[in-house]
Design an enzyme around this catalytic site. Structure first.
Site, PDB file in Angstrom:
ATOM      1  CD  GLU A  17      49.828  41.589  26.038  1.00 40.07           C
ATOM      2  OE1 GLU A  17      50.989  41.694  27.118  1.00 40.07           O
ATOM      3  OE2 GLU A  17      49.420  40.426  26.257  1.00 40.07           O
ATOM      4  NE  ARG A 100      49.505  36.818  17.726  1.00 39.16           N
ATOM      5  CZ  ARG A 100      49.724  37.520  19.223  1.00 39.16           C
ATOM      6  NH1 ARG A 100      50.430  38.013  20.139  1.00 39.16           N
ATOM      7  NH2 ARG A 100      48.856  37.593  20.050  1.00 39.16           N
ATOM      8  CG  ASN A 102      52.164  37.380  23.082  1.00 42.09           C
ATOM      9  OD1 ASN A 102      51.504  38.103  22.687  1.00 42.09           O
ATOM     10  ND2 ASN A 102      51.886  36.355  24.169  1.00 42.09           N
ATOM     11  CG  ASN A 148      51.815  35.914  27.574  1.00 41.42           C
ATOM     12  OD1 ASN A 148      51.723  37.285  27.618  1.00 41.42           O
ATOM     13  ND2 ASN A 148      50.687  34.997  27.405  1.00 41.42           N
ATOM     14  CG  ASP A 198      48.580  37.949  29.133  1.00 39.61           C
ATOM     15  OD1 ASP A 198      49.635  37.742  28.993  1.00 39.61           O
ATOM     16  OD2 ASP A 198      47.621  37.756  28.581  1.00 39.61           O
TER      17      ASP A 198
HETATM   18 CA    CA Z   1      50.606  38.697  26.161  1.00 41.84          CA
END
Ligand code: CA
Length: 293
Positions: A17, A100, A102, A148, A198
């Site tokens: 990521e 959590r 991101n 995101n 995303d």
């Molecule tokens: Ca992501």
């Protein structure tokens, strides 16, 4: 042969990521959220490193003082790349251990925006936070399912945002002086059957590049017309994020995940979790730095 994404380096993440280009060291940085580490690689060299951080890490950004700032499962922290030491800043969700951090990114004024998500399920228990240079944390959005992609336009008047379960890329009016956002509306939806939006980045023409989780591609969009301009297929299904890098910011680095795929699926996509390089024919913009001084 047509221009296709190619694997950048032999390194497969569980949940790759947050790619980030560091221009001074000509290094690409990305996180492995479930592998609990930061990866660094200098393209064209053998220089490759993995820095464990001991917990899930959603995002990392450069700070003006030379350190990095991380959005860890337990909140914001500075990371000194040389000594690998962490210095805690604050955790806005101390009372929510089931969440959590991101994805996250710095805005044009150097404030660090990062959001959260539940570790299990898809209830809208997450939020989007803004860490200012003086250490103050503000809750900018509540009721987020999976915080995101983030991007700002060149004029610093618009912020684009992805809350993945919505299937949309949203746009806000953005005030660079105050860091406030307002007037949320939909810029575009990903078409059905193409996965979920995303991570995201923006190019010098103001077009958005969106990673399709479960959709095996990144796509380029005009946020003004809401039209898809291009789709770049990848040999992996869980495409997580992308950023521009290279000396001329003319390469697109794309991260992916293998976490959650069955053994059978992994046999079909052995490069899942890899980081890919693609030359899109348009340049991007450099990542903003956290202005902590
Ligand atoms: Ca992501």
């Amino acid at each position: 042969m047509a221009n296709q994404p190619e694997l950048l380096v032999e390194e497969l993440a569980l949940l790759g990521e947050g790619p980030l280009w560091l221009p001074e060291s000509k290094t690409i940085v990305w996180v492995d959220i479930e592998g609990m580490c930061i990866h660094l690689y200098t393209p064209g060299t053998e220089v490759k490193e993995a820095i464990p951080v001991g917990e899930r890490i959603g995002a990392v950004v450069p700070a003006a003082d030379g350190r990095m700032v991380c959005a860890l499962q337990t909140g914001f922290a500075y990371l000194d790349l040389a000594s690998r030491s962490l210095e805690r800043i604050a955790d806005p969700e101390e009372d929510q251990p089931e969440n959590r951090f991101n994805d996250g990114k710095c805005d044009p004024a150097g404030r660090f925006w990062a959001g959260t998500m539940p570790l299990e399920g898809d209830s809208p228990a997450g939020a989007l936070y803004r860490l200012d240079g003086d250490g103050k944390i503000s809750t900018m959005l509540a009721g987020v399912g999976c915080s995101n992609g983030l991007a700002w336009n060149a004029e610093a008047t618009a912020m684009y945002y992805i809350d993945t379960p919505t299937g949309r890329v949203d746009q806000f009016d953005y005030d660079v002086l105050t860091g406030n956002i307002k007037n949320r509306r939909t810029a575009f939806h990903l078409p059905p059957g193409q996965g979920s939006p995303d991570g995201m980045t923006i190019d010098i023409e103001g077009m958005l590049w969106v990673a399709h989780w479960g959709g095996s591609c990144v796509s380029r969009w005009n946020p003004v017309t809401g039209k898809c301009l291009e789709s770049v297929q990848l040999p992996v299904s869980q495409v997580t994020s992308c950023c521009f890098g290279g000396e001329n910011l003319d390469e697109l680095y794309i991260t992916s995940a293998r976490d959650g795929l069955s053994d059978e699926q992994l046999q079909g996509e052995p490069l899942a979790g890899g980081i890919f390089k693609y030359t899109p024919g348009v340049r991007g913009v450099a990542a903003n730095v956290f202005k902590n001084r």
